[in-house]
Design an enzyme around this catalytic site. Structure first.
Site, mmCIF file in Angstrom:
data_model
loop_
_atom_site.group_PDB
_atom_site.id
_atom_site.type_symbol
_atom_site.label_atom_id
_atom_site.label_comp_id
_atom_site.label_asym_id
_atom_site.label_seq_id
_atom_site.Cartn_x
_atom_site.Cartn_y
_atom_site.Cartn_z
ATOM 1 N N SER A 159 0.868 -1.135 -0.002
ATOM 2 C CA SER A 159 0.093 0.022 0.114
ATOM 3 C C SER A 159 0.797 1.202 -0.043
ATOM 4 O O SER A 159 0.732 2.155 -0.741
ATOM 5 C CB SER A 159 -1.041 -0.122 1.278
ATOM 6 O OG SER A 159 -1.784 -1.065 1.335
ATOM 7 N N ARG A 209 0.998 7.682 5.957
ATOM 8 C CA ARG A 209 -0.102 7.203 6.839
ATOM 9 C C ARG A 209 -1.452 7.648 6.864
ATOM 10 O O ARG A 209 -2.496 6.864 6.846
ATOM 11 C CB ARG A 209 0.571 6.784 8.301
ATOM 12 C CG ARG A 209 -0.252 5.876 8.845
ATOM 13 C CD ARG A 209 0.576 5.108 9.994
ATOM 14 N NE ARG A 209 1.523 4.320 9.653
ATOM 15 C CZ ARG A 209 1.392 3.044 9.168
ATOM 16 N NH1 ARG A 209 0.194 2.434 9.494
ATOM 17 N NH2 ARG A 209 2.257 2.538 8.736
ATOM 18 N N HIS A 223 -2.890 6.601 3.537
ATOM 19 C CA HIS A 223 -3.316 5.130 3.651
ATOM 20 C C HIS A 223 -4.613 4.909 4.365
ATOM 21 O O HIS A 223 -5.406 3.943 4.288
ATOM 22 C CB HIS A 223 -2.033 4.580 4.635
ATOM 23 C CG HIS A 223 -2.290 3.194 4.948
ATOM 24 N ND1 HIS A 223 -2.664 2.499 6.159
ATOM 25 C CD2 HIS A 223 -2.213 1.910 4.091
ATOM 26 C CE1 HIS A 223 -2.633 1.247 5.872
ATOM 27 N NE2 HIS A 223 -2.155 0.839 4.639
#
Lengths: 209, 209
Positions: A16, A39, A42
């Site tokens: 990812s 993040r 994500h």
């Protein structure tokens, strides 16, 4: 029974982040901000966060140092609280806290005509040396932190100011960014409990490096 | 001490929905989907959800009926669990459940080489008559639900399929939408625990009308 090729769980996160990096292309960030920005993308699949996260006054350095020193992370909602990785907190000797459903908070908020989230910050600030505050929902919580800081009653290690919404939110963030304290703020309307938790989780990974 | 004019807490939500409606302009939705779409935008400030939410097989009607009958809402994460309004669940005589940190799930996932989220669905499905499943994070949970449905082992009242991410997520959602069960799916990469909780909270408000 499933026909698609499933990438094995252990590889999903790494893959990812590779995809996020590919999509970001030539866009670069200061080294210490990179892990946090990626993040958040994500956790939301929303690339607006590549442009709207603002880091003030050595935010990452201060937040990581506090986590390494075993600080408490105070959240405004149970969702943000639930999203902060307990295993990594324990490794760091750190803790999380949320006072939104504290009976004292509920009572005093009602009596004072303020939001529970704001009153929860007031309570948390009474014993908050070197704490991190993570606000994903309530602009009133962010404004209460600002009032406490301006009054000299609070000196946080870091404030993650990412409330989401359409009323009071943009204004609260803009006012907060005038302060001389470490902060990570998502400019504009976007944010959320998931974003607040993702930022804390990214900081913990930095602290554990 | 704060200088901006703060709209009083009780008015914030109503005003937020007015602003969302203004921004949506001429865009219209089927009546029963409106409250859900707007609440997801309210929770994310992301107008992509005006276009990417797909409602299959009488999803709203079936979900609302199950909530009125006091069903259980099974989530894949503690964050989605925390985000579902307990007061409204209680009013409906409904409940929420999350098995992600169940010791049996952790053990069997490890032994079977599958994700904890998938194993948690397997466990939940054993006693899931008329249940709602809300998946905000793990595509493997959605694929496990699909396998159980195809095997005739599960007949959910509704599946909220809004995992977020870059690996396996789009594919899992596309496969799920081929099934003949009530679903609400966010097409593409976007979604999240906050989105899953917002959809359940919106359905509860419909059920309480």
């Amino acid at each position: 029974m499933t026909e698609i090729t499933i990438i094995e769980p252990a590889r999903i996160e790494a893959r990812s982040f590779e995809i996020i990096t590919e999509i970001l292309g030539n866009k670069t960030f200061p080294a210490e901000q990179q892990g946090i920005i990626k993040r958040v993308i994500h956790t939301s699949a929303d690339f607006d966060y590549a442009d709207n996260l603002v880091f003030g006054h050595n935010a990452v350095k201060s937040g990581v140092a506090a986590l390494k020193a075993g600080c408490t992370v105070v959240t405004d909602t149970r969702m943000a609280f639930a999203g902060i990785n307990q295993k990594n907190l324990s490794k760091l000797g750190a803790a999380k806290a949320c006072f939104i459903d504290d009976p004292q908070v509920m009572e005093q908020a009602k009596a004072g005509g303020v939001t529970r989230a704001a009153m929860a910050m007031e309570l948390a600030a009474r014993d908050a040396k070197n704490s991190i505050f993570a606000i994903g929902n309530a602009p009133t919580a962010l404004l209460m932190l600002r009032d406490l800081i301006l009054a000299g009653k609070l000196s946080p290690a870091l404030v993650v100011g990412v409330p989401v919404g359409f009323v009071n939110v943009v204004e609260a963030k803009e006012l907060f960014m005038e302060l001389n304290v470490p902060y990570i703020v998502a400019k504009g309307r976007k944010g959320g409990s998931n974003v607040a938790a993702a930022i804390i989780n990214a900081l913990m990974l930095e602290a554990l490096k």
